[in-house]
Design a protein around this motif. Structure first.
Motif, PDB file in Angstrom:
ATOM      1  N   ILE A 537     -54.275  13.664  15.207  1.00 43.84           N
ATOM      2  CA  ILE A 537     -53.363  12.654  15.758  1.00 43.84           C
ATOM      3  C   ILE A 537     -53.284  12.717  17.279  1.00 43.84           C
ATOM      4  N   GLN A 538     -53.229  13.919  17.849  1.00 43.13           N
ATOM      5  CA  GLN A 538     -53.004  14.053  19.286  1.00 43.13           C
ATOM      6  C   GLN A 538     -54.044  13.326  20.146  1.00 43.13           C
ATOM      7  N   PRO A 539     -55.326  13.330  19.787  1.00 42.06           N
ATOM      8  CA  PRO A 539     -56.286  12.577  20.621  1.00 42.06           C
ATOM      9  C   PRO A 539     -55.975  11.075  20.686  1.00 42.06           C
ATOM     10  N   HIS A 540     -55.418  10.521  19.614  1.00 44.86           N
ATOM     11  CA  HIS A 540     -55.076   9.098  19.630  1.00 44.86           C
ATOM     12  C   HIS A 540     -53.872   8.821  20.526  1.00 44.86           C
ATOM     13  N   LEU A 541     -52.929   9.755  20.551  1.00 40.99           N
ATOM     14  CA  LEU A 541     -51.753   9.581  21.419  1.00 40.99           C
ATOM     15  C   LEU A 541     -52.084   9.875  22.873  1.00 40.99           C
ATOM     16  N   ALA A 542     -53.073  10.724  23.110  1.00 39.33           N
ATOM     17  CA  ALA A 542     -53.518  11.095  24.467  1.00 39.33           C
ATOM     18  C   ALA A 542     -52.490  11.938  25.208  1.00 39.33           C
ATOM     19  N   PHE A 543     -51.580  12.588  24.481  1.00 47.19           N
ATOM     20  CA  PHE A 543     -50.639  13.525  25.103  1.00 47.19           C
ATOM     21  C   PHE A 543     -50.028  14.379  23.990  1.00 47.19           C
ATOM     22  N   SER A 544     -49.362  15.453  24.395  1.00 47.74           N
ATOM     23  CA  SER A 544     -48.703  16.345  23.448  1.00 47.74           C
ATOM     24  C   SER A 544     -47.199  16.121  23.481  1.00 47.74           C
ATOM     25  N   CYS A 545     -46.597  15.954  22.312  1.00 44.15           N
ATOM     26  CA  CYS A 545     -45.144  15.742  22.213  1.00 44.15           C
ATOM     27  C   CYS A 545     -44.371  17.052  22.326  1.00 44.15           C
ATOM     28  N   LYS A 546     -45.068  18.169  22.294  1.00 45.50           N
ATOM     29  CA  LYS A 546     -44.403  19.475  22.271  1.00 45.50           C
ATOM     30  C   LYS A 546     -44.032  19.915  23.675  1.00 45.50           C
ATOM     31  N   GLY A 547     -42.766  20.228  23.871  1.00 44.20           N
ATOM     32  CA  GLY A 547     -42.293  20.739  25.148  1.00 44.20           C
ATOM     33  C   GLY A 547     -41.604  22.082  24.968  1.00 44.20           C
ATOM     34  N   GLU A 548     -41.596  22.874  26.022  1.00 50.04           N
ATOM     35  CA  GLU A 548     -40.976  24.194  25.952  1.00 50.04           C
ATOM     36  C   GLU A 548     -39.457  24.067  25.943  1.00 50.04           C
ATOM     37  N   ILE A 549     -38.803  24.834  25.072  1.00 54.05           N
ATOM     38  CA  ILE A 549     -37.344  24.810  24.977  1.00 54.05           C
ATOM     39  C   ILE A 549     -36.728  25.360  26.263  1.00 54.05           C
ATOM     40  N   GLU A 550     -35.743  24.649  26.789  1.00 54.96           N
ATOM     41  CA  GLU A 550     -35.046  25.086  28.001  1.00 54.96           C
ATOM     42  C   GLU A 550     -34.033  26.153  27.621  1.00 54.96           C
ATOM     43  N   THR A 551     -34.314  27.401  27.985  1.00 51.33           N
ATOM     44  CA  THR A 551     -33.430  28.516  27.647  1.00 51.33           C
ATOM     45  C   THR A 551     -32.675  28.998  28.878  1.00 51.33           C
ATOM     46  N   VAL A 552     -31.652  29.798  28.634  1.00 49.30           N
ATOM     47  CA  VAL A 552     -30.851  30.352  29.727  1.00 49.30           C
ATOM     48  C   VAL A 552     -31.718  31.235  30.620  1.00 49.30           C
ATOM     49  N   TYR A 553     -32.514  32.092  30.006  1.00 52.97           N
ATOM     50  CA  TYR A 553     -33.362  33.007  30.776  1.00 52.97           C
ATOM     51  C   TYR A 553     -34.362  32.225  31.630  1.00 52.97           C
ATOM     52  N   LYS A 554     -34.996  31.236  31.047  1.00 53.52           N
ATOM     53  CA  LYS A 554     -35.975  30.425  31.766  1.00 53.52           C
ATOM     54  C   LYS A 554     -35.325  29.717  32.956  1.00 53.52           C
ATOM     55  N   TYR A 555     -34.136  29.183  32.736  1.00 53.81           N
ATOM     56  CA  TYR A 555     -33.447  28.466  33.811  1.00 53.81           C
ATOM     57  C   TYR A 555     -33.057  29.415  34.951  1.00 53.81           C
ATOM     58  N   LEU A 556     -32.522  30.585  34.594  1.00 48.55           N
ATOM     59  CA  LEU A 556     -32.131  31.547  35.627  1.00 48.55           C
ATOM     60  C   LEU A 556     -33.349  32.111  36.343  1.00 48.55           C
ATOM     61  N   GLU A 557     -34.431  32.306  35.627  1.00 50.56           N
ATOM     62  CA  GLU A 557     -35.648  32.827  36.241  1.00 50.56           C
ATOM     63  C   GLU A 557     -36.201  31.838  37.263  1.00 50.56           C
ATOM     64  N   GLU A 558     -36.173  30.556  36.944  1.00 54.28           N
ATOM     65  CA  GLU A 558     -36.662  29.532  37.863  1.00 54.28           C
ATOM     66  C   GLU A 558     -35.800  29.412  39.104  1.00 54.28           C
ATOM     67  N   ASN A 559     -34.516  29.795  38.999  1.00 56.43           N
ATOM     68  CA  ASN A 559     -33.587  29.648  40.117  1.00 56.43           C
ATOM     69  C   ASN A 559     -33.133  30.975  40.704  1.00 56.43           C
ATOM     70  N   GLY A 560     -33.849  32.054  40.371  1.00 54.55           N
ATOM     71  CA  GLY A 560     -33.582  33.348  40.987  1.00 54.55           C
ATOM     72  C   GLY A 560     -32.266  33.979  40.593  1.00 54.55           C
ATOM     73  N   GLY A 561     -31.851  33.860  39.329  1.00 50.45           N
ATOM     74  CA  GLY A 561     -30.573  34.425  38.914  1.00 50.45           C
ATOM     75  C   GLY A 561     -30.655  35.349  37.728  1.00 50.45           C
TER      76      GLY A 561
END
Length: 876
Positions: A537-561
């Motif tokens: 299916i993915q080649p027909h859509l030409a993109f992936s619907c799967k995105g990484e879950i926004e977690t507390v750790y990920k958010y703090l890591e991106e913002n230096g906290g």
């Protein structure tokens, strides 16, 4: 009008107006802008009087101000700084031909705007008139198309005779003008409401042969009263040509409503030749000009006399039509002031007119809202200081003598480790997007249409692609109708890849934090995503619907906290305050301790990239996880406590032996009293650790389900067609939990087989859903045991019934627990030993089997008396 927003912050969408209403608005509003010479036939438009139209807008302000006034605490509304909210602000602009009305009432949310302005109900007369106008428009278009061909045929002949006819035309031009003037005097009229809409006969509007096509050119009466199209649109038709509303509710962001929508408000002379002009009332726009959570203030660009500032308010700007201008509605002193004085005679509110104020008064009005906000902040600071004084002015101890947190969360994982899998709490805007995804999943029958036998894999792929694309198009159309139509034609889904990933990620994040919600919708969603990322299916859509879950750790890591997660106060700041049997003073002390810990973390870890609000969001998200653990793990802890309180592995009380024999009472296992005690204890301990690690297990489960390398097979497992898929990451995480539990208990009894990826547990979604039901099994039992004493105290008849039938409250409790520990862990519930028995999955199967037999138990009536309704939640 101020425009404080940066382009990158603007969020805008167009919404369609129902066709009958759009037709009426076009005829009523455009008809007033056209001159009699420009239109051969004008329909008769019945509108409100201009005074009633203005009164409708003022009345709306009164209602909003009433809502705001009675929602405000008396201690605040009696203050002088609040009084500016009781005045309506009026301003006119002769250059732009606009009239602006501003109130500081309750304002409207985005949903309020859509529901109140889209959902205008039309009377039967209005609907009939709109249909007649549509028929007339279609007929006239056909006539015009036919005349085009005739004109082309006669073009050569007309051009050859043009020189001979020119002299005649010059001679008769003055006479024709005189005739036109006479026709205007005799046959033009007004509609009686001051609009001055002229109507001219159609005697010369035929094709030149005397056939006037009366069936399509007869004038129609267009009802535009409040009873016909709603008060707002009736007032708009009477007063103006277009309208803009800026509004802020205390519970939502600042939004701007525009009719016509942006890009459709250009006037093309009223000749009807431009398709954009003819359709301009078919849509309205709603935009958010600032970032989420930003209030309109002078510092954010809202510094004019009529701008909304602070927590709530509404600003209505209407572009007046010529008849309203002629009636003097741009004259504040001569016309508006007397009218408004009459409207406000019996009202507690006042009105302030822009051009009737001095410069000093105008500045005072502009800065009044700022003074109110400053006073509220000062009052909050003073209250906090008073709380400190009540506490003796001493810093409260947050840590014990060893430097460890006094929080008793009981989790085996540190906050830092848990934060890697704790989803970030949804913002207000994300919650609106969540509702769209939920609605889309509720409407579709994806799994019903795709998870069934097909003659070939190609046919199933076609069905999958068809339903996936339908969901994607529907989501885009719901946000922007025009974009949805373009997507339908171009079929280019990759252009909206970021949008789709964000929408699906929000829904997945919400489900992880709330396992009891979206049970049906999430199943369809995750299976849809599973197919969307598959190689077919993915080649027909030409993109992936799967995105990484926004977690507390990920958010703090991106913002230096990230260091904040290692602070000893993090557990105190994120601990849920439970009442239990604590005194009021104990609860108050815990709340103050938590507030101080939060304030300390916000003060210490805020930075250029991490604001105090961002820190607060992260702390709230971790607190949500703590609340989840309390509501789901505590019932397991209490049942373990009951087992240890009422039973002993070494001492057998007469009549309460937990021993079971295979083949008796449905049991598939044979255990002595001691073995059954430890079998129940280790099963409960395993369930507790699974729930404690649920968020990490959920992350692993989704990773397996949405894996692009591990495919599934659609098989009939005996319970219908299921997606059987190996789940290596979930299995590995489960093995770690099992090893930890085996190390804690004295001895391991029974099998340690984990069913995952077979006909018992087809995939990780089935696995994760099974273990989210553990609290649903145990919570009703705990509730019954805790409330049975309460119902005895409230009703002597119930007490006598329990005493005579069960030997008292304690004996009843022990009897319920005895039956549960003996029958809910006996390996029953399946057709063979391998499917139930003592395996990891079979323990939960046996417990569900006990639940299904509860209605046959002698103590079932006690469950009902304590409020029992069922073990399972809402499952559509």
């Amino acid at each position: 009008m101020s425009n404080p927003a940066q382009p990158s912050h603007v969020s805008s969408a167009n919404y369609p107006i129902a066709q009958p209403l759009a037709t009426i608005l076009k005829v009523a509003i455009d008809g007033q802008k056209q001159q009699p010479q420009q239109q051969p036939q004008v329909n008769q438009v019945d509108v409100e009087s201009k005074e009633d139209a203005l009164q409708h807008f003022i009345r709306n302000s009164f209602v909003a101000m009433d809502d705001m006034y009675f929602a405000t605490p008396p201690s605040h509304r009696n203050k002088e700084s609040f009084q500016h909210r009781l005045a309506i602000r009026i301003s006119t602009n002769e250059a732009n031909k606009t009239l602006t009305i501003t109130d500081y009432g309750s304002g409207m949310t985005r949903s309020d705007l859509i529901n109140s302005l889209v959902g205008s109900r039309l009377s039967s007369k209005a609907i009939a008139a709109a249909r007649a106008l549509d028929v007339k428009s279609t007929s006239q278009s056909n006539i015009n198309s036919g005349n085009c061909g005739k004109d082309e045929e006669e073009e050569g002949e007309s051009s050859s005779d043009s020189e001979d006819e020119s002299s005649t035309d010059d001679t008769n031009s003055d006479d024709d003008d005189d005739d036109d003037d006479d026709d205007d005097d005799d046959e033009s009229s007004e509609d009686g409401t001051g609009l001055g809409i002229h109507r001219k006969s159609q005697q010369n509007s035929s094709d030149g042969s005397g056939n006037g096509n009366s069936s399509s050119n007869n004038p129609h009466r267009v009802p535009c009263q409040a009873d016909d199209i709603g008060g707002f649109y009736a007032a708009l038709c009477a007063l103006g040509e277009q309208v803009e509303i800026g509004t802020k509710s205390k519970h939502d962001d600042y939004y701007i409503f525009k009719l016509p929508a942006d890009g459709n408000s250009n006037d093309n002379g009223g000749d009807g030749s431009n398709s954009t002009n003819s359709n301009k009332f078919s849509q309205f726009s709603i935009s958010r000009p600032m970032e989420e959570g930003v209030k309109p203030t002078p510092t954010t660009g809202f510094s004019s006399f009529t701008d909304v500032r602070g927590d709530s308010g509404t600003k209505l700007t209407i572009t007046l039509n010529q008849s309203s201008i002629d009636a003097g509605f741009l004259k504040e002193e001569e016309v508006l002031k007397p009218l408004l004085g009459k409207f406000l005679q019996a009202s507690p509110y006042t009105v302030v007119l822009d051009h009737c104020c001095t410069d000093v008064e105008r500045k005072d009005v502009i800065h009044a809202s700022q003074r109110e906000m400053e006073e509220l902040e000062a009052a909050a600071t003073a209250k906090e200081a008073q709380d400190d004084d009540d506490n003796g002015g001493e810093d409260m101890e947050l840590l014990d003598g060893e430097g460890k947190s006094t929080a008793t969360g009981g989790s085996y994982n540190s906050v830092k480790e848990r934060a890697k899998y704790i989803p970030l709490r949804l913002s207000m805007g994300e919650r609106k997007m969540l509702r769209l995804v939920e609605a889309a999943m509720a409407c579709c029958d994806y799994t019903t249409e795709t998870d069934k036998p097909f003659k070939s894999s190609t046919r199933r792929t076609h069905a999958q692609m068809k339903h996936i694309s339908s969901v994607l198009r529907g989501m885009v159309t719901a946000c922007d109708y025009a974009a949805g139509q373009i997507l339908l034609e171009e079929d280019n889904y990759s252009e909206y890849a970021k949008f789709f990933r964000q929408m699906f990620e929000i829904a997945r994040r919400h489900k992880i934090m709330n396992p009891e919600k979206m049970r049906t919708e999430y199943g369809k969603l995750i299976y849809l995503l599973q197919d969307a990322v598959s190689p077919s299916i993915q080649p027909h859509l030409a993109f992936s619907c799967k995105g990484e879950i926004e977690t507390v750790y990920k958010y703090l890591e991106e913002n230096g906290g990230v260091k904040m997660l290692e602070d000893p106060l993090i557990e105190v700041a994120t601990r849920e305050v439970l009442a239990g049997k604590k005194s009021r003073s104990q609860i108050s002390n815990e709340i103050r301790r938590k507030e101080r810990a939060v304030a300390h973390l916000k003060q210490h870890y805020r930075s250029q990239h991490l604001s105090s609000e961002n820190i607060h969001l992260c702390l709230y998200s971790i607190c949500d996880n703590d609340s989840f653990l309390n509501s789901n793990r505590v019932p397991v802890d209490k049942v373990i406590g009951y087992l240890e309180q009422f039973f002993s592995p070494t001492k057998i009380e007469e009549g309460y032996s937990l021993s079971i024999v295979s083949g008796q009472d449905g049991s598939r296992l044979s255990h002595s009293h001691e073995r059954q005690y430890y079998f129940a204890l280790q099963s409960l301990t395993l369930w507790r650790d699974i729930i404690d690690d649920m968020f990490r297990l959920w992350a692993m489960a989704e990773s397996d389900l949405l894996s692009e390398s591990v495919s599934y097979a659609l098989q009939d497992t005996g319970q219908g067609f299921q997606r059987v898929q190996q789940s290596p990451q979930t299995y590995k995480s489960m093995q770690k939990i099992l090893s930890r539990v085996q190390g804690k208990v004295k001895q391991w009894i029974g099998s340690n087989v984990i069913h995952l990826g077979d006909h018992n547990v087809p995939n990780s979604l089935t696995f994760i859903d099974k273990y989210t039901q553990v609290p649903r099994i145990l919570s009703p039992i705990v509730t019954c045991l805790e409330n049975v004493e309460k119902i005895c105290e409230e009703d002597n008849g119930v007490k006598a019934f329990i005493d005579n039938g069960f030997g008292g409250v304690e004996q009843l409790r022990k009897g319920i627990l005895y039956d549960f520990f003996k029958s809910a862990f006996d390996g029953s519930g399946a057709d063979n030993f391998y499917d139930a028995g003592s395996c990891i999955d079979g323990r939960l199967t046996s417990a569900w089997n006990w639940c299904s037999q509860l209605q046959d138990k002698p103590f079932y009536c006690i469950f009902k008396l304590t409020g029992f309704t069922g073990f399972d939640g809402e499952f559509k």
